[in-house]
Design a protein around this motif. Sequence first.
Motif, PDB file in Angstrom:
ATOM      1  N   GLY B  36     -37.248  36.721  26.911  1.00 17.70           N
ATOM      2  CA  GLY B  36     -38.368  37.363  27.600  1.00 17.70           C
ATOM      3  C   GLY B  36     -38.234  38.866  27.744  1.00 17.70           C
ATOM      4  O   GLY B  36     -39.080  39.507  28.373  1.00 17.70           O
ATOM      5  N   THR B  37     -37.198  39.460  27.150  1.00 20.15           N
ATOM      6  CA  THR B  37     -36.959  40.884  27.427  1.00 20.15           C
ATOM      7  C   THR B  37     -37.983  41.794  26.746  1.00 20.15           C
ATOM      8  O   THR B  37     -38.131  42.944  27.141  1.00 20.15           O
ATOM      9  CB  THR B  37     -35.535  41.304  27.018  1.00 20.15           C
ATOM     10  N   ARG B  99     -23.441  45.079  21.847  1.00 19.17           N
ATOM     11  CA  ARG B  99     -22.915  45.648  23.091  1.00 19.17           C
ATOM     12  C   ARG B  99     -23.735  46.852  23.558  1.00 19.17           C
ATOM     13  O   ARG B  99     -23.681  47.228  24.737  1.00 19.17           O
ATOM     14  CB  ARG B  99     -21.451  46.051  22.878  1.00 19.17           C
ATOM     15  N   SER B 103     -28.645  46.503  28.985  1.00 17.48           N
ATOM     16  CA  SER B 103     -27.684  46.468  30.079  1.00 17.48           C
ATOM     17  C   SER B 103     -27.121  45.055  30.129  1.00 17.48           C
ATOM     18  O   SER B 103     -27.589  44.180  29.400  1.00 17.48           O
ATOM     19  CB  SER B 103     -28.416  46.773  31.380  1.00 17.48           C
ATOM     20  N   PRO B 104     -26.127  44.799  30.986  1.00 16.73           N
ATOM     21  CA  PRO B 104     -25.635  43.415  31.088  1.00 16.73           C
ATOM     22  C   PRO B 104     -26.763  42.418  31.350  1.00 16.73           C
ATOM     23  O   PRO B 104     -26.759  41.318  30.780  1.00 16.73           O
ATOM     24  CB  PRO B 104     -24.656  43.469  32.268  1.00 16.73           C
ATOM     25  N   GLN B 105     -27.727  42.795  32.190  1.00 18.71           N
ATOM     26  CA  GLN B 105     -28.829  41.880  32.510  1.00 18.71           C
ATOM     27  C   GLN B 105     -29.649  41.556  31.259  1.00 18.71           C
ATOM     28  O   GLN B 105     -30.090  40.419  31.073  1.00 18.71           O
ATOM     29  CB  GLN B 105     -29.755  42.505  33.568  1.00 18.71           C
ATOM     30  N   ILE B 106     -29.874  42.566  30.433  1.00 16.06           N
ATOM     31  CA  ILE B 106     -30.665  42.350  29.212  1.00 16.06           C
ATOM     32  C   ILE B 106     -29.845  41.544  28.209  1.00 16.06           C
ATOM     33  O   ILE B 106     -30.356  40.655  27.533  1.00 16.06           O
ATOM     34  CB  ILE B 106     -31.082  43.718  28.594  1.00 16.06           C
ATOM     35  N   ARG B 107     -28.546  41.837  28.126  1.00 18.80           N
ATOM     36  CA  ARG B 107     -27.701  41.130  27.152  1.00 18.80           C
ATOM     37  C   ARG B 107     -27.469  39.671  27.545  1.00 18.80           C
ATOM     38  O   ARG B 107     -27.150  38.843  26.699  1.00 18.80           O
ATOM     39  CB  ARG B 107     -26.360  41.867  26.975  1.00 18.80           C
ATOM     40  N   SER B 108     -27.612  39.339  28.838  1.00 17.91           N
ATOM     41  CA  SER B 108     -27.532  37.940  29.254  1.00 17.91           C
ATOM     42  C   SER B 108     -28.681  37.128  28.679  1.00 17.91           C
ATOM     43  O   SER B 108     -28.555  35.932  28.465  1.00 17.91           O
ATOM     44  CB  SER B 108     -27.681  37.810  30.779  1.00 17.91           C
ATOM     45  N   ARG B 109     -29.825  37.781  28.513  1.00 22.65           N
ATOM     46  CA  ARG B 109     -31.061  37.061  28.179  1.00 22.65           C
ATOM     47  C   ARG B 109     -31.532  37.301  26.758  1.00 22.65           C
ATOM     48  O   ARG B 109     -31.985  36.381  26.082  1.00 22.65           O
ATOM     49  CB  ARG B 109     -32.181  37.506  29.136  1.00 22.65           C
ATOM     50  N   ALA B 189     -26.372  53.293  27.922  1.00 27.64           N
ATOM     51  CA  ALA B 189     -27.021  52.031  28.270  1.00 27.64           C
ATOM     52  C   ALA B 189     -28.523  52.241  28.337  1.00 27.64           C
ATOM     53  O   ALA B 189     -29.004  53.376  28.413  1.00 27.64           O
ATOM     54  CB  ALA B 189     -26.515  51.528  29.623  1.00 27.64           C
ATOM     55  N   MET B 190     -29.260  51.140  28.319  1.00 30.41           N
ATOM     56  CA  MET B 190     -30.706  51.165  28.498  1.00 30.41           C
ATOM     57  C   MET B 190     -31.376  52.204  27.607  1.00 30.41           C
ATOM     58  O   MET B 190     -32.254  52.932  28.052  1.00 30.41           O
ATOM     59  CB  MET B 190     -31.045  51.462  29.962  1.00 30.41           C
TER      60      MET B 190
END
Lengths: 154, 292
Positions: B36-37, B99, B103-109, B189-190
């Motif tokens: 969903g990103t 990598r 961000s970590p949040q985006i890479r989780s999803r 990042a981002m």
Amino acid sequence: MKVTMRVDGADVAAEIDRPGESLLATLRDRLGRTGSKNACEQGECGSCTVLLDGAPVCSCLVATAQCEGRDVKTVVGAVPRPVRDAFVQCGAVQCGFCTPGLLVSVADLLGRNGDPSDLDIREALAGNLCRCTGYEKIIDAVHTAAAGLAGEPR
Amino acid sequence: MTAAAPARFDFHRPAAVAEAVRLLAEHPEAVPVAGGTDLMVAVNYRLTRPEAMLDLTGLDELRDWTDEGDTVRIGSGVPYARITAELAAVLPGLAAAARTVGSPQIRSRGTIGGNLATASPAGDAHPPLLATGASVEIASTEGVRHVPIGEFYLGPKRSALRPGELITAVTVPKAAGPQQFLKVGTRNAMVIAVCSFALALDPETRRLGTGIGSAGPVPLTAPDAEAVELPWSDPGRFDDALADEFGRRVAAAARPIDDVRGTADYRRHALAVCAARALRRVWTAAHERNPR
């Protein structure tokens, strides 16, 4: 459409009326759980960060309908006390809007890495924007929280 | 004053790929969603308002990668965080690119399948996939087809993916030597890449693979640069002039435009610098690893 999930340890059900409703909107507007903040709605700022089945995600980018049967932890349920206390103690909170998201990200980091370096912290918190503190006190707070957690019997 | 909106909509949750492609054929209006990103940003900003969605996150078939010997088959639903954590040894270029995503949040999803389906010229996975000659696996009710990565990108946010089709996996050759991924942006990042460059060196076949991101209507390769003559018989003869020539050829292969993130001139300049740097690094790494 009814979606049931677990939020901060409680089983909850939400009735949503469009497929694209975000988890953030459901948490705040339907479930009254306003700990997760709404700022950018595009995954840039991290103020809506929650743990979804243990992974940090921007709740604004998760469709609520994708969360059927899943586990959601907001700032209310995800953050050990020493992490919260360290933010207060170190002056890592100013306006406070980014704080819930940062606390969730810090809780996730310290859950994986009990003694992170400054670089580890900066990478882990890269998705959480704070326009007040300049980040230095947040990094201090993470070190303080790590020490606090290490000293705490689990 | 607003009438109550009809609360009728569809959210499909298939449990298998066969069911997913059947649903997609029956409900062409259903928009597939995984991490969903990309999609949810458009939904949140009212740029799109899907009346139906097809959730891919319940498809276990898409959520794992498998070692296939010379290649790794990555399910389209594998998020960047897992590519970085689990595939850095065999696919160092792709793992490095993963990598740098968000961000970590985006890479989780965010998933590699989503990066391909969106087909933004700035997508971070594209340059390493091009540099390694990956192949995209696509399923529909008609069956499965494989599209070589070089034929996948058709234009800005346009790809070979047809209506009714789902990306199910991408197959990436394992690294045969050192690989690099460099990305230019305002922070680490981002960042949506101003430009990016991936390089893969195969010391056995003495071949270079290139991938250019965010500097053309589609992700590009630089065939002229790949053909640069390297001093294989006397590695010590490698020098800055050679690296710079490689950089010039990469810059010449780019077709950048001026936009909010940077000018075409800046992109060409940055690509030349990144490409020269990448070539120096892979050459040095190859000859440290295999001293002749």
